[in-house]
Design a protein around this motif. Structure first.
Motif, PDB file in Angstrom:
ATOM      1  N   LEU A  41      22.867  67.473  41.663  1.00  0.00           N
ATOM      2  CA  LEU A  41      22.770  67.027  43.048  1.00  0.00           C
ATOM      3  C   LEU A  41      22.585  68.213  43.984  1.00  0.00           C
ATOM      4  O   LEU A  41      21.840  68.140  44.961  1.00  0.00           O
ATOM      5  CB  LEU A  41      24.026  66.234  43.443  1.00  0.00           C
ATOM      6  CG  LEU A  41      24.200  64.877  42.744  1.00  0.00           C
ATOM      7  CD1 LEU A  41      25.556  64.286  43.080  1.00  0.00           C
ATOM      8  CD2 LEU A  41      23.096  63.914  43.149  1.00  0.00           C
ATOM      9  N   LEU A  42      23.255  69.326  43.682  1.00  0.00           N
ATOM     10  CA  LEU A  42      23.129  70.525  44.501  1.00  0.00           C
ATOM     11  C   LEU A  42      21.692  71.066  44.435  1.00  0.00           C
ATOM     12  O   LEU A  42      21.114  71.423  45.457  1.00  0.00           O
ATOM     13  CB  LEU A  42      24.123  71.584  44.024  1.00  0.00           C
ATOM     14  CG  LEU A  42      24.132  72.904  44.786  1.00  0.00           C
ATOM     15  CD1 LEU A  42      24.476  72.679  46.250  1.00  0.00           C
ATOM     16  CD2 LEU A  42      25.116  73.870  44.155  1.00  0.00           C
ATOM     17  N   ALA A  43      21.101  71.089  43.242  1.00  0.00           N
ATOM     18  CA  ALA A  43      19.718  71.571  43.101  1.00  0.00           C
ATOM     19  C   ALA A  43      18.757  70.679  43.889  1.00  0.00           C
ATOM     20  O   ALA A  43      17.836  71.167  44.549  1.00  0.00           O
ATOM     21  CB  ALA A  43      19.321  71.606  41.625  1.00  0.00           C
ATOM     22  N   GLN A  44      18.994  69.363  43.822  1.00  0.00           N
ATOM     23  CA  GLN A  44      18.140  68.429  44.567  1.00  0.00           C
ATOM     24  C   GLN A  44      18.286  68.657  46.075  1.00  0.00           C
ATOM     25  O   GLN A  44      17.295  68.683  46.811  1.00  0.00           O
ATOM     26  CB  GLN A  44      18.540  66.998  44.205  1.00  0.00           C
ATOM     27  CG  GLN A  44      17.728  65.948  44.911  1.00  0.00           C
ATOM     28  CD  GLN A  44      18.222  64.543  44.572  1.00  0.00           C
ATOM     29  OE1 GLN A  44      19.033  64.342  43.676  1.00  0.00           O
ATOM     30  NE2 GLN A  44      17.740  63.566  45.299  1.00  0.00           N
ATOM     31  N   ALA A  45      19.528  68.858  46.545  1.00  0.00           N
ATOM     32  CA  ALA A  45      19.757  69.096  47.972  1.00  0.00           C
ATOM     33  C   ALA A  45      19.112  70.404  48.405  1.00  0.00           C
ATOM     34  O   ALA A  45      18.524  70.486  49.493  1.00  0.00           O
ATOM     35  CB  ALA A  45      21.255  69.111  48.269  1.00  0.00           C
TER      36      ALA A  45
ATOM     37  N   GLY B 174      25.974  68.884  52.993  1.00  0.00           N
ATOM     38  CA  GLY B 174      26.115  68.149  51.737  1.00  0.00           C
ATOM     39  C   GLY B 174      26.060  69.075  50.539  1.00  0.00           C
ATOM     40  O   GLY B 174      26.842  68.937  49.594  1.00  0.00           O
ATOM     41  N   ALA B 175      25.154  70.061  50.569  1.00  0.00           N
ATOM     42  CA  ALA B 175      25.053  71.013  49.463  1.00  0.00           C
ATOM     43  C   ALA B 175      26.336  71.833  49.351  1.00  0.00           C
ATOM     44  O   ALA B 175      26.829  72.092  48.250  1.00  0.00           O
ATOM     45  CB  ALA B 175      23.845  71.933  49.659  1.00  0.00           C
ATOM     46  N   GLY B 176      26.902  72.205  50.498  1.00  0.00           N
ATOM     47  CA  GLY B 176      28.163  72.947  50.480  1.00  0.00           C
ATOM     48  C   GLY B 176      29.286  72.119  49.886  1.00  0.00           C
ATOM     49  O   GLY B 176      30.091  72.615  49.096  1.00  0.00           O
ATOM     50  N   LEU B 177      29.355  70.846  50.273  1.00  0.00           N
ATOM     51  CA  LEU B 177      30.392  69.968  49.734  1.00  0.00           C
ATOM     52  C   LEU B 177      30.207  69.771  48.232  1.00  0.00           C
ATOM     53  O   LEU B 177      31.185  69.767  47.472  1.00  0.00           O
ATOM     54  CB  LEU B 177      30.369  68.618  50.459  1.00  0.00           C
ATOM     55  CG  LEU B 177      30.857  68.651  51.919  1.00  0.00           C
ATOM     56  CD1 LEU B 177      30.633  67.300  52.568  1.00  0.00           C
ATOM     57  CD2 LEU B 177      32.303  69.060  52.001  1.00  0.00           C
ATOM     58  N   LEU B 178      28.957  69.611  47.782  1.00  0.00           N
ATOM     59  CA  LEU B 178      28.697  69.472  46.352  1.00  0.00           C
ATOM     60  C   LEU B 178      29.115  70.727  45.594  1.00  0.00           C
ATOM     61  O   LEU B 178      29.708  70.653  44.522  1.00  0.00           O
ATOM     62  CB  LEU B 178      27.211  69.199  46.104  1.00  0.00           C
ATOM     63  CG  LEU B 178      26.767  67.769  46.334  1.00  0.00           C
ATOM     64  CD1 LEU B 178      25.259  67.685  46.245  1.00  0.00           C
ATOM     65  CD2 LEU B 178      27.401  66.839  45.335  1.00  0.00           C
ATOM     66  N   PHE B 179      28.825  71.886  46.175  1.00  0.00           N
ATOM     67  CA  PHE B 179      29.207  73.132  45.536  1.00  0.00           C
ATOM     68  C   PHE B 179      30.722  73.238  45.422  1.00  0.00           C
ATOM     69  O   PHE B 179      31.248  73.618  44.380  1.00  0.00           O
ATOM     70  CB  PHE B 179      28.634  74.321  46.312  1.00  0.00           C
ATOM     71  CG  PHE B 179      28.968  75.647  45.701  1.00  0.00           C
ATOM     72  CD1 PHE B 179      28.329  76.068  44.539  1.00  0.00           C
ATOM     73  CD2 PHE B 179      29.926  76.473  46.262  1.00  0.00           C
ATOM     74  CE1 PHE B 179      28.639  77.282  43.963  1.00  0.00           C
ATOM     75  CE2 PHE B 179      30.237  77.678  45.683  1.00  0.00           C
ATOM     76  CZ  PHE B 179      29.596  78.088  44.535  1.00  0.00           C
ATOM     77  N   CYS B 180      31.433  72.866  46.496  1.00  0.00           N
ATOM     78  CA  CYS B 180      32.903  72.879  46.466  1.00  0.00           C
ATOM     79  C   CYS B 180      33.423  71.907  45.409  1.00  0.00           C
ATOM     80  O   CYS B 180      34.370  72.216  44.680  1.00  0.00           O
ATOM     81  CB  CYS B 180      33.463  72.531  47.843  1.00  0.00           C
ATOM     82  SG  CYS B 180      33.202  73.826  49.060  1.00  0.00           S
TER      83      CYS B 180
END
Length: 197
Positions: free
Chosen positions: A80-84, A170-176
């Motif tokens: 999901l992070l890569a997609q974001a 969103g990418a930051g939240l996914l990374f966390c």
């Protein structure tokens, strides 16, 4: 009842969660023999479900059982992070294009303003008045159109910036979440082996 569960699960696919690689066993129990391992992000075809375990088919064609708590229906946070990040990059490119268009639009608007001032200061002879009035009207129409286009592009640029900011959040939240998914299993207390006492 077990037959219904088996048939309902046939078309289902799950993903190995954001943990370390997990073991695939030949039975639905912790003492059954390990026959393969699957890694985070692998897509597994569900063949059957029982309490605590899922019978799966691995990408390499191995059939076995994994703990149900280690698989999930949604893609892993890394994917999901890569997609974001890809969406953010696309939005960044669109924002650059809009900025270039806005600069070009500003240049054309300045040129139109200069032409309008020049037309106002250059008073043509009386016999040329109708063509000059037509040119002025055409330039005024172009100027109005350019101003409207500039306004629309400004609104589009603002929307793209807002979307980019949302995707970055969103990418930051996914990374966390990915980080927590990797750290939390190590923070759980380990069960004691009472056979040593």
């Amino acid at each position: 009842m077990a037959m219904l569960l088996t048939n309902a699960a046939l078309a289902e696919t799950v993903v190995v969660s954001d943990l370390l690689p997990i073991n695939v066993r030949d039975g639905a129990g912790p003492r059954d023999r390990i026959i393969a391992a699957v890694k985070s992000g692998d897509r597994l075809e569900v063949l059957e479900r029982v309490p605590g375990y899922v019978k799966i088919l691995t990408p390499k064609g191995n059939e076995g059982w994994v703990l149900a708590r280690f698989v999930q229906d949604e893609p892993v946070a890394r994917d999901l992070l890569a997609q974001a990040q890809q969406e953010i990059e696309d939005l960044r490119l669109q924002a650059q294009e809009l900025t270039a268009l806005r600069a070009e639009n500003q240049r054309l608007q300045t040129l139109a303003d200069e032409l309008q001032v020049q037309l106002a200061t250059d008073v043509p002879p009386v016999q040329d008045a109708p063509p000059a009035a037509a040119e002025t009207a055409a330039l005024n129409a172009q100027l109005a159109e350019l101003r409207e286009k500039n306004l629309r592009m400004g609104e589009e640029l603002d929307m793209l910036r807002n979307r980019r900011n949302q995707l970055m959040l969103g990418a930051g939240l996914l990374f966390c979440g990915l980080l927590l998914g990797l750290i939390l299993p190590y923070l759980r207390p380990r069960p004691r082996n009472w056979s040593n006492y």
